[in-house]
Each structure stands twice: as structure tokens, then as C-alpha cells.
Scaffold this motif. Structure first.
Motif, PDB file in Angstrom:
ATOM      1  N   UNK A   1       9.576 -14.065   3.535  1.00 37.81           N
ATOM      2  CA  UNK A   1      10.520 -13.222   4.252  1.00 37.81           C
ATOM      3  C   UNK A   1      10.000 -11.807   4.409  1.00 37.81           C
ATOM      4  N   UNK A   2      10.928 -10.896   4.656  1.00 37.08           N
ATOM      5  CA  UNK A   2      10.548  -9.500   4.849  1.00 37.08           C
ATOM      6  C   UNK A   2      10.009  -8.882   3.567  1.00 37.08           C
ATOM      7  N   UNK A   3      10.541  -9.323   2.419  1.00 38.42           N
ATOM      8  CA  UNK A   3      10.030  -8.798   1.147  1.00 38.42           C
ATOM      9  C   UNK A   3       8.574  -9.197   0.949  1.00 38.42           C
ATOM     10  N   UNK A   4       8.252 -10.437   1.267  1.00 32.47           N
ATOM     11  CA  UNK A   4       6.860 -10.888   1.165  1.00 32.47           C
ATOM     12  C   UNK A   4       5.960 -10.124   2.122  1.00 32.47           C
ATOM     13  N   UNK A   5       6.451  -9.843   3.323  1.00 29.87           N
ATOM     14  CA  UNK A   5       5.657  -9.079   4.291  1.00 29.87           C
ATOM     15  C   UNK A   5       5.372  -7.671   3.789  1.00 29.87           C
ATOM     16  N   UNK A   6       6.350  -7.070   3.121  1.00 30.35           N
ATOM     17  CA  UNK A   6       6.148  -5.714   2.592  1.00 30.35           C
ATOM     18  C   UNK A   6       5.173  -5.736   1.420  1.00 30.35           C
ATOM     19  N   UNK A   7       5.336  -6.698   0.510  1.00 29.07           N
ATOM     20  CA  UNK A   7       4.466  -6.754  -0.663  1.00 29.07           C
ATOM     21  C   UNK A   7       3.029  -7.107  -0.296  1.00 29.07           C
ATOM     22  N   UNK A   8       2.841  -7.866   0.768  1.00 24.01           N
ATOM     23  CA  UNK A   8       1.500  -8.252   1.210  1.00 24.01           C
ATOM     24  C   UNK A   8       0.946  -7.330   2.290  1.00 24.01           C
ATOM     25  N   UNK A   9       1.622  -6.247   2.573  1.00 22.85           N
ATOM     26  CA  UNK A   9       1.181  -5.236   3.537  1.00 22.85           C
ATOM     27  C   UNK A   9       1.017  -5.815   4.935  1.00 22.85           C
ATOM     28  N   UNK A  10       1.824  -6.829   5.270  1.00 24.83           N
ATOM     29  CA  UNK A  10       1.823  -7.323   6.642  1.00 24.83           C
ATOM     30  C   UNK A  10       2.708  -6.458   7.532  1.00 24.83           C
ATOM     31  N   UNK A  11       3.726  -5.876   6.933  1.00 25.40           N
ATOM     32  CA  UNK A  11       4.489  -4.807   7.580  1.00 25.40           C
ATOM     33  C   UNK A  11       4.063  -3.501   6.922  1.00 25.40           C
ATOM     34  N   UNK A  12       2.958  -2.957   7.395  1.00 22.25           N
ATOM     35  CA  UNK A  12       2.348  -1.820   6.714  1.00 22.25           C
ATOM     36  C   UNK A  12       3.247  -0.595   6.737  1.00 22.25           C
ATOM     37  N   UNK A  13       4.114  -0.476   7.754  1.00 20.02           N
ATOM     38  CA  UNK A  13       5.008   0.684   7.798  1.00 20.02           C
ATOM     39  C   UNK A  13       6.012   0.635   6.652  1.00 20.02           C
ATOM     40  N   UNK A  14       6.586  -0.564   6.390  1.00 16.79           N
ATOM     41  CA  UNK A  14       7.515  -0.707   5.274  1.00 16.79           C
ATOM     42  C   UNK A  14       6.822  -0.549   3.932  1.00 16.79           C
ATOM     43  N   UNK A  15       5.604  -1.093   3.815  1.00 16.01           N
ATOM     44  CA  UNK A  15       4.856  -0.961   2.563  1.00 16.01           C
ATOM     45  C   UNK A  15       4.496   0.500   2.297  1.00 16.01           C
TER      46      UNK A  15
END
Length: 208
Positions: free
Chosen positions: A19-33
Motif C-alpha cells: 500500500x501507500x505505507x510500503x511505497x513510502x518506506x521503500x522510497x517509491x513515493x519519494x516525496x512522502x518519504x
């Protein structure tokens, strides 16, 4: 072998929920990370280095936010402007039930451990709990709670990415380490834990 291959086919993204949490933790959504990293670093600097009190800081921010929203709503009604874009803040019954179920599981787990120590007299559980509390005490003496939480955020933003990149190498090293730890635990269990007497509570229960 089949189990290990099945585990390796599960990606880190799927393990984290995909989900979105995984995207943030894996830097796939670099803006959120990046936003999470900057915000946690700023809060750590304010509380740990600048000396701000967390309670007073949160109270000041909420006070400023409430005042801004109040004057925004008043000026919007006078100038025929749109109201602040705030959704209806309401906690659903389903989310409360889910949170209650999770809390109940953890409370029952803690109570079962306390029962094993206080009533059953399980020395193994006592040693495990004492070792865990001693480890937490050592970590607490090395850094403050704010720094400890900040380190947790840094690890959450770095470990999943590194593991996803070097997953095969890390899995091989972890397999070797698990075999060594398992062998050491078996020796410790044979030499020490197996000689610990059974609790009196369990003896009475078996005799009944």
C-alpha cells in the motif's frame, strides 16, 4: 527448500502491505518519504537539541491552528469566501472495533505472560522477560526516548530499501546466522534450560 523458495518469491513491497505505507518506506513515493524524513528530523532537532518540551510544542501548534481556523471561518462568512477545507472528523465504529481487537490481543498476551511467571512459576519465561527488560533498560540509558523513536524512523526508512536491493545476499547470510543461533540455543537448552525444574503449578495440575 520449497518453503525457502516460497518466502523468497514474496517481495518486500508485498510483505509491507503493498500500500501507500510500503511505497513510502521503500522510497517509491519519494516525496512522502522525504517529507517523513524531514519532519521527523525537524521534530528530533526541536525536542532533543533545541530543548523544546513536546507537550508545550504540541499545545502551541494546536492553539495556533485553532486560532487560524477560527478567524478563517469568520472572515469567510463576512467576505463570502469558502470555509476551511476540513472534512467531517468522525471515527468510524469499524476502526474502533479493529483497534480494540488489536489492543485486546496484546493485553491478553501480556496477562498470559504474567500468569506464567506469577502463578505457574515458569522460570524460562521469567528469564526471557528479564532479558528483554534489561535490554530496553540498556537502550534507555544510552539515548532518550525521542532519540530512540527517531532512530526507529530512520531504520524504517533505510532497512526495507537496503533489504529489497540486496535481498538474496541478506537471506543467505541470515540463513547461516539462524543455523548458528539455533545450534547455540539447543546447546543452551540442553545444558541450562532443560535442568530447570517444572513449576509447582504444572505439577499440581498434572497430579490432578
Amino acid at each position: 527448500m520449497d518453503d525457502s523458495h516460497t518466502i523468497r518469491r514474496i517481495s518486500v513491497h508485498q510483505f509491507l502491505g503493498a500500500g501507500s505505507v510500503a511505497d513510502v518506506l521503500l522510497w517509491r513515493k519519494w516525496s512522502g518519504s522525504l517529507l517523513l524524513l524531514v519532519s521527523t528530523t525537524s521534530l528530533w532537532f526541536l525536542f532533543e537539541r533545541a530543548g523544546y518540551n513536546p507537550l508545550s510544542f504540541v499545545s502551541s501548534v494546536l492553539l495556533l491552528l485553532v486560532i487560524i481556523l477560527f478567524f478563517w471561518a469568520k472572515s469567510a462568512s463576512l467576505l463570502n469566501r469558502p470555509l476551511p477545507p476540513i472534512p467531517d472528523l468522525e471515527v468510524s465504529e469499524k476502526s474502533i472495533e479493529q483497534a480494540t481487537a488489536v489492543i485486546r490481543i496484546w493485553i491478553n498476551r501480556a496477562l498470559s505472560i504474567a500468569h506464567e511467571i506469577a502463578v505457574c512459576g515458569n522460570l524460562r519465561v521469567l528469564i526471557q522477560v528479564a532479558a528483554l527488560l534489561w535490554l530496553v533498560s540498556c537502550l534507555g540509558s544510552l539515548c532518550s526516548f525521542v532519540t530512540f523513536v527517531y532512530m526507529g524512523f530512520l531504520l524504517a526508512l533505510s532497512v526495507p530499501v537496503l533489504y529489497e536491493k540486496y535481498q538474496n545476499r541478506i537471506d543467505d547470510k541470515l540463513c547461516v546466522a539462524c543455523r548458528v543461533i539455533e545450534g547455540g540455543y539447543r546447546k543452551f537448552d540442553k545444558v541450562v534450560l532443560s535442568k530447570i525444574p517444572v513449576s509447582l503449578y504444572k505439577k499440581k495440575k498434572k497430579s490432578q
